[in-house]
Design an enzyme around this catalytic site. Structure first.
Site, short mmCIF file in Angstrom:
data_model
loop_
_atom_site.label_atom_id
_atom_site.label_comp_id
_atom_site.label_asym_id
_atom_site.label_seq_id
_atom_site.Cartn_x
_atom_site.Cartn_y
_atom_site.Cartn_z
N ASN A 143 0.84 -1.19 0.00
CA ASN A 143 0.00 0.00 0.00
C ASN A 143 0.87 1.24 0.00
OD1 ASN A 143 -2.95 0.98 0.48
ND2 ASN A 143 -1.71 2.25 1.84
N GLU A 144 0.73 2.04 -1.05
CA GLU A 144 1.40 3.35 -1.14
C GLU A 144 2.87 3.30 -0.76
OE1 GLU A 144 -0.86 6.18 1.12
OE2 GLU A 144 -2.26 6.51 -0.51
N GLU A 315 -8.03 5.14 -4.44
CA GLU A 315 -8.66 5.77 -3.28
C GLU A 315 -9.05 7.19 -3.68
OE1 GLU A 315 -6.16 5.63 0.20
OE2 GLU A 315 -5.61 3.55 -0.15
N GLU A 363 -7.71 7.11 11.98
CA GLU A 363 -8.47 7.87 10.98
C GLU A 363 -9.94 8.07 11.37
OE1 GLU A 363 -7.46 5.72 7.40
OE2 GLU A 363 -5.50 6.68 7.31
#
Ligand code: GAL
Length: 634
Positions: A143-144, A315, A363
């Site tokens: 991821n990223e 996203e 988050e």
């Protein structure tokens, strides 16, 4: 090509009894894709070797059974806590020598062999189990890469791998000493084992040393990703993607992308405007709830190149995020606008992040399509509206652009290493050129620096290229239109030294950069046409024909036929005027768009995007605030 919508979902965050209803609501909202799994390692393997895949089996069954296509992520961005007991030295280390500790994510060093082996193990298990699963229709690696500043690691593992890389690259310490100019300050090495990582030096390290470390660090990402892809390919025919980020230049995305089927990126327009863009306070205020009108488009075009045509938004911001200094809510209409903008630039799919806002963890304040209480958040209605619009009027075309901009990651590393002026940033330079083209209403293709064919292009721009790769140099004559190189293009050799002829060393163009100066804010070099250079200005020497002069009579831009070299960083309006003239000379029509209005044509439709908070009168139509208007292309 079909275009579709989706959402990021974390079944492990919610009671299993909730999954069927969530899946049914996703389908009812018009969503096709659901991305899962990318942070789930601690629930897939709570203890080393103790595997619990049954819940993921059931989640995929529920989601697939509802009609959704699953994107399955490999969970390697979040190694669980027990991993540290097995590999205490797997943590990345920052430039100050501090370990990047457990307790968030991306805390691994790309060079750690033990962690790489663990990643291969978990990816193999997932690939064996789900590679042929009919509901798993795509994969995402990790991821990223690079998020949270995680490419450069100064760990022991990185040092050992860097020495190997240097030995392979240079073969002998003498060759390295010569290439790096290590005679300077007595920096010669007698063996590769003497070479450390370029951090914690008294003053700046040799730029050649830093550049080698940057190339090495990028190669480590490519190798890490490739290890996963090689395993997945043995078990699946589904396409494999990675989700890149905005303004992340620490690794060569083209090189990672070459191993993948689809490039994707994570688009957070409002967060990015406040946390990673040089812009005036007035600009940031005008686009506070919309995001910058060009930043997303730039990345859409960039990742279309990285994906060799196939790209997604993995996203999409659906409401306020949690991670920027301030987190305003989007204007009504912006979620729809962002989604359509991606499709207009050729995205195959746009997935919103995330389905339901999480009431726990880091988050909590990050919006989803649903609120934490499962009521719809405002983004959901806009996503559903796009799904309906797509069904009514599919968007299928993608047209090559007359105008192209070269973007090169090594140049970003180079000018980061020796900017020479605090405002000389490679991304900033390329983005300024991109924005100027957008103000002229143009479609733009972004090209990698090893592009071999420019034959379809009317205007090709390559500002700030550290070196001019042989392939691109050989392709220059294939461009039937205008090529503009510079400032700073080809001003260094690959090992960070000034070329003997001072550069830019361009075929048929007798010109040298005799001297360059960087300029602080507010200082401008006037040009004969009334425009200005800012940030950077060069003194050009040679007999090439002058296309544009400075007010002091020196050459600002020279050319030989269509090949141009520009010796400075034009102020925004100066650049627009310059590019407009070059376009018109090539018969490329331009517009003069106001700051909030942007457009793109896919060959079939023309899309008008009003990023502003007020209606705009344009060409006989009133474009509502935060809206997209689609008309047939003429
Ligand atoms: C992305 C990341 C997601 C989530 C999101 C929040 O960078 O991939 O996992 O953290 O940001 O905006």
């Amino acid at each position: 090509m079909t275009r579709s919508l989706g959402v990021c979902y974390y079944p492990e965050h919610w009671p299993e009894a909730q999954w069927p209803e969530d899946a049914a609501r996703m389908v009812a909202s018009g969503l096709t894709w659901v991305r899962i799994g990318e942070f789930a390692w601690s629930r897939l393997e709570p203890e080393p070797g103790k595997l619990q895949f049954d819940w993921l089996d059931r989640a995929i069954d529920v989601l697939g059974g509802a009609g959704l296509k699953v994107v399955l992520g490999t969970p390697t961005a979040t190694p669980p806590r027990w991993m540290l007991d097995r590999h205490p030295d797997m943590l990345a280390v920052d430039a100050l020598g501090n370990p990047r500790k457990f307790g968030s994510r991306r805390h691994y060093c790309f060079s750690h062999p033990g962690y790489l082996a663990e990643c291969k193990r978990i990816v193999t298990l997932l690939a064996e189990r789900y590679g042929a699963h009919p509901n798993v229709a795509a994969w995402q690696t990790d991821n990223e890469y690079g998020c949270h500043d995680t490419i450069l690691s100064y760990s022991d593992a990185a040092r050992a791998a860097f020495r190997d890389w240097l030995a392979q690259t240079y073969q002998s310490p003498d060759a390295l000493n010569r290439a790096w100019g290590n005679v300077f300050w007595s920096m010669d090495y007698a063996s590769f084992d003497q070479i450390d990582l370029p951090n914690l030096t008294v003053t700046e390290p040799n730029p050649a040393h830093v550049m080698a470390f940057r190339r090495f660090s990028s190669d480590q990402v490519v190798a890490f990703n490739r290890a996963q892809v090689d395993i997945l390919r043995r078990h699946t025919r589904a396409p494999i993607a990675h989700n890149y980020m905005g303004r992340t230049t620490e690794f060569d995305h083209y090189a990672v992308g070459a191993d993948l089927d689809i490039a994707s990126w994570d688009s957070y327009p409002i967060g990015f405007l406040s946390d990673r863009l040089e812009a005036s306070d007035a600009h940031k205020a005008a686009f506070l709830r919309q995001g910058d009108p060009d930043f997303q488009a730039f990345h859409h075009d960039l990742y279309r190149a990285v994906g060799r045509g196939r790209w997604w938004v993995m996203e999409q911001q659906p409401g306020p995020v949690n991670w920027a200094p301030y987190n305003p809510a989007p204007l009504p209409g912006m979620v729809r606008l962002w989604t359509w903008e991606a499709f207009a630039h050729g995205a195959e799919a746009v997935l919103y992040f995330r389905w339901r806002q999480a009431p726990f963890g880091q988050e909590q304040m990050h919006a989803g399509l649903l609120r934490p209480d499962s009521a719809p958040a405002p983004g959901l209605a806009e996503a559903t509206a796009v799904a309906r619009e797509l069904a009514d009027a599919p968007c299928t075309q993608s047209a090559p652009a007359d105008v192209a901009l070269v973007f090169d990651y090594a140049s970003a590393w180079a000018w980061d290493t020796q900017p020479q002026g605090a405002d000389f940033d490679y991304f900033r330079l390329c983005f300024a050129w991109y924005r100027a083209l957008r103000r002229l209403g143009l479609n733009i293709d972004i090209l990698p620096p090893d592009t071999a064919d420019l034959s379809g292009r009317k205007l090709v721009l390559a500002p700030g290229l550290f070196t001019l790769p042989d392939v691109l140099r050989a392709a220059l004559p294939s461009c039937p239109g205008t090529v503009v190189l510079g400032p700073r293009t080809n001003s260094r050799r690959p090992d960070f030294s000034i070329p003997p002829d001072l550069g830019p060393s361009l075929p048929g163009l007798d010109i040298r950069v005799a001297r360059a100066e960087s300029l602080p804010p507010g200082c401008r070099v006037p040009l004969a046409n009334g425009g200005h250079f800012v940030h950077w200005a060069e003194e050009l020497e040679g007999s090439a024909e002058v296309a544009l002069a400075r007010a002091d009579g020196r050459a600002a831009m020279v050319h030989a036929g269509g090949l141009h070299y520009l010796g400075g960083w034009p102020e925004d309006d100066t650049l627009v005027a310059l590019l407009r003239d070059l376009c018109h000379a090539q018969g490329v029509a331009t517009l003069d768009l106001p700051p909030a209005l942007r457009t793109r044509s896919d060959g079939e439709s023309r899309f008008w995007f009003n990023h502003g908070a007020v209606p705009l009168d344009w060409d006989g139509q009133v474009l509502p605030p935060a809206s997209v208007t689609r008309v047939p292309s003429v």
